[in-house]
Design an enzyme around this catalytic site. Structure first.
Site, PDB file in Angstrom:
ATOM      1  N   GLU A 309       0.830  -1.209   0.000  1.00 13.04           N
ATOM      2  CA  GLU A 309       0.000   0.000   0.000  1.00 13.04           C
ATOM      3  C   GLU A 309       0.863   1.258   0.000  1.00 13.04           C
ATOM      4  O   GLU A 309       0.554   2.254   0.661  1.00 13.04           O
ATOM      5  CB  GLU A 309      -0.945   0.016   1.203  1.00 13.04           C
ATOM      6  CG  GLU A 309      -1.809  -1.232   1.300  1.00 13.04           C
ATOM      7  CD  GLU A 309      -2.804  -1.200   2.451  1.00 13.04           C
ATOM      8  OE1 GLU A 309      -4.003  -1.305   2.165  1.00 13.04           O
ATOM      9  OE2 GLU A 309      -2.388  -1.057   3.608  1.00 13.04           O
ATOM     10  N   CYS A 401     -11.435   0.358   6.804  1.00 13.48           N
ATOM     11  CA  CYS A 401     -10.966   1.708   7.115  1.00 13.48           C
ATOM     12  C   CYS A 401     -11.621   2.774   6.242  1.00 13.48           C
ATOM     13  O   CYS A 401     -11.943   3.868   6.703  1.00 13.48           O
ATOM     14  CB  CYS A 401      -9.452   1.781   6.970  1.00 13.48           C
ATOM     15  SG  CYS A 401      -8.831   1.178   5.386  1.00 13.48           S
TER      16      CYS A 401
END
Ligand SMILES: [Zn+2]
Length: 626
Positions: A309, A401
């Site tokens: 990420e 998230c």
């Protein structure tokens, strides 16, 4: 009681001060509709998902109930220890919404969640359901991966939001006890420790502003100084993954996990502003320039690599394999906002606008109940493989998230519109809104009316103002090549350059300013160093990036068969079929010669990128081969 999502008006060092939630209101138009959908559909959906996924029950277990902890796992089987943070982000969103107007159902849901959070907290202030229920209850044994400070940071932000928006301190009291527990162990004379996932730093600064207790600011500053000293180790992805490879004030470029870096830099700006630390602020600004110049997608998306990420190398911006996590775009908005407040420079408002319209809004469906975690700029017609949950829009994610991060961002949209300083009022984002702002001699009330982002006229009427002179500043976006401005009693209109156009005078009720931004369709070429899209063009209009979607192609043609036809111009066209999308673009295309070429005169409809994937799982591309 006046502040923004994050920075409050009380911070002494901000160059510009936020108006806060009680002084800005989206009255109508595009952003108001996104906020309304968030309130009406996304927030109730979010609560249902928090219940269904077990995230709320996990707090119940921490409070002493019997049952099995439900921690969803990633593909490697590792369980997620940070799910409490999803409750906190949802609560923050509800706080802003209830501050704007009551809603009994939302309030009842929030009461239940606040009750669970309060009951789950241990008498010593510690609160983390994963540690309390799953790992034996000893705090802070795994700072690198445990996300305990990260969760506490989100709890603090929720507590501050409820404090500011409603004067309701139930969550703030929980947050203070949690922060005190952390400060006791990790404060100036305590253990040295930083979290593998930054985020608590900016929250601690806000906690100091909300409570007046400087210990939290000092703790945030200490955590920033301790990062880059190797406390976290190499982990699975190397020390740069969690920005522990270099001291925060020394790292020249962004590195590692995109959301971590951006949250960290938000905290660095907050601390720098509070402590008057110019060196720290300059370090963040330098990283930002490099980030925007070399590692940001046209959409404002950041972080191209799936594996960790992370930001890729400079110009490593593949459209199809873009990670561009929704949270990273949100974090980009948060950081651009803080840099704007700290410096007053228009480039940050430009970046905020690009990320908001093209990086954040695509993360949620027009219905408000389906989400994207990753945001590629291309999806092919024939997809042999897509990561689980990363194909179409999903109602929720095992690692959830992004959805509640979207919720808290949309619920606070009006707080990004305008600021004030000692000289007057600055309008940064154009939206139909009613604003109150402190100006020399008192308070000004402004009514902003506009059809933005579809139309370029922005009308600002002074509804009320004290008699003394002050300065009204309006942003002319960096993408705008031609803008005209007419102030009260002024004729003819005058040209306004990109940046802020300022009008200084003793304003009276009824005075009106009209800013006309030209919104031609723009054909954008990529930086030649972005090899993945070399030879392509993209279509933009105003603040919006457009994309081709297979639903809008000429019959019988696949997306991959089309090329840009340079002999003809793209034109804006109304799209009454798409509800909230008012203006589309007709893109001139030809069929690939290798696929038979002709016929001439074809055009494909492009829609704003934020609106893609609302008509099924479509093929899509932003960059169109020439
Ligand atoms: Zn996310």
């Amino acid at each position: 009681m006046s502040a923004g999502p994050g920075p409050s008006a009380q911070a002494a060092g901000w160059r510009l001060r936020p108006l806060g939630p009680d002084r800005a209101r989206l009255a109508d138009g595009f952003l108001a509709e996104r906020q309304r959908v968030n309130r009406r559909h996304t927030l109730p959906h979010g609560f249902a998902q928090l219940r269904q996924s077990g995230t709320l029950d996990n707090l119940r277990l921490a409070a002493g109930a019997d049952g099995r902890y439900r921690a969803s796992a990633d593909t490697s089987g590792a369980t997620f220890p940070f799910l409490d943070s999803d409750v906190y982000k949802w609560l923050e969103a509800v706080g802003w919404e209830l501050g704007r107007a009551p809603d009994p159902a939302l309030a009842a849901a929030a009461d239940e969640a606040i009750g669970l959070v309060t009951a789950a907290q241990r008498p010593d202030g510690y609160l983390n359901s994963y540690v309390q229920v799953v790992t034996g209850g000893t705090p802070h044994t795994d700072l690198a991966w445990g996300h305990e400070f990260y969760c506490a940071g989100h709890l603090i932000q929720a507590g501050v939001a409820w404090h500011r928006a409603l004067g309701d301190d139930r969550l703030l009291e929980v947050a203070v006890r949690a922060a005190d527990r952390i400060d006791k162990e990790f404060g100036p004379t305590g253990r040295e420790g930083v979290d593998g996932h930054p985020g608590i730093e900016m929250a601690l600064v806000e906690l100091t502003r909300a409570t007046g207790d400087g210990r939290y600011l000092a703790l945030a500053a200490r955590m920033l100084e301790l990062r880059g000293k190797g406390l976290l180790g190499e982990g699975r992805f190397g020390a740069a993954y969690w920005q522990d490879h270099l001291p925060v004030r020394e790292a020249a470029t962004v590195a590692g996990h995109a959301v971590r870096q951006l949250y960290l830099d938000c905290g660095a700006v907050e601390v720098a502003v509070e402590l008057g630390d110019e060196g720290l602020l300059a370090a963040v600004a330098r990283r930002w320039r490099d980030l925007v110049g070399t590692r940001t997608y046209l959409t404002g998306g950041m972080g191209s690599r799936h594996r960790d990420e992370s930001f890729g190398d400079p110009y490593e911006l593949p459209p199809d394999r873009a990670y561009a996590e929704t949270c990273a775009a949100i974090a980009g908005v948060m950081l651009a906002w803080r840099l704007l407040l700290a410096t007053g420079e228009a480039c940050y408002a430009d970046a905020l606008e690009r990320a908001l319209y093209n990086g954040v809004l695509p993360g949620v469906s027009l219905t408000g109940t389906r989400f994207f975690y990753v945001n590629p700029l291309q999806r092919r017609t024939d997809r042999a493989f897509e990561p689980p949950g990363h194909g179409g829009r999903a109602p929720w994610y095992p690692c959830a998230c992004c959805p509640p991060n979207l919720m808290r961002t949309l619920s606070a949209l009006e707080q990004y519109l305008a600021t004030s300083d000692g000289a007057g009022v600055q309008l940064h984002q154009h939206a139909t809104a009613d604003l109150r702002a402190p100006v020399p001699g008192g308070e000004a009330r402004l009514a902003v009316r506009t059809g933005y982002p579809w139309h370029g006229r922005v009308t600002v009427e002074v509804v009320d103002a004290p008699g003394r002179p002050w300065t009204l500043s309006l942003r002319v976006p960096g993408w705008c090549r031609s803008a005209m401005l007419v102030g009260p009693g002024e004729e003819p209109p005058r040209a306004a350059a990109a940046g802020y156009v300022e009008l200084s005078r003793p304003w009276r009720a009824g005075d009106t300013v009209v800013l006309d931004l030209e919104l031609p369709v723009r054909v954008t070429e990529p930086d030649p160093r972005v090899d993945a899209v070399r030879g392509c063009v993209a279509v933009e209009r105003g603040p919006l990036v457009y994309c081709l979607e297979s639903a809008d192609l000429p019959p019988g043609l696949a997306l991959e068969e089309l090329r840009w036809d340079p002999r003809r111009e793209p034109v804006a066209v109304p799209r009454p079929d798409l509800g909230e999308v008012v203006v589309g673009v007709a893109v001139p295309v030809v069929r690939e010669p290798s696929r038979g070429g002709g016929p001439d005169g074809l055009s494909a409809g492009a829609v704003p990128y934020f609106a893609w994937a609302n008509r099924g799982a479509e093929a899509m591309r932003v960059w169109i081969p020439r």
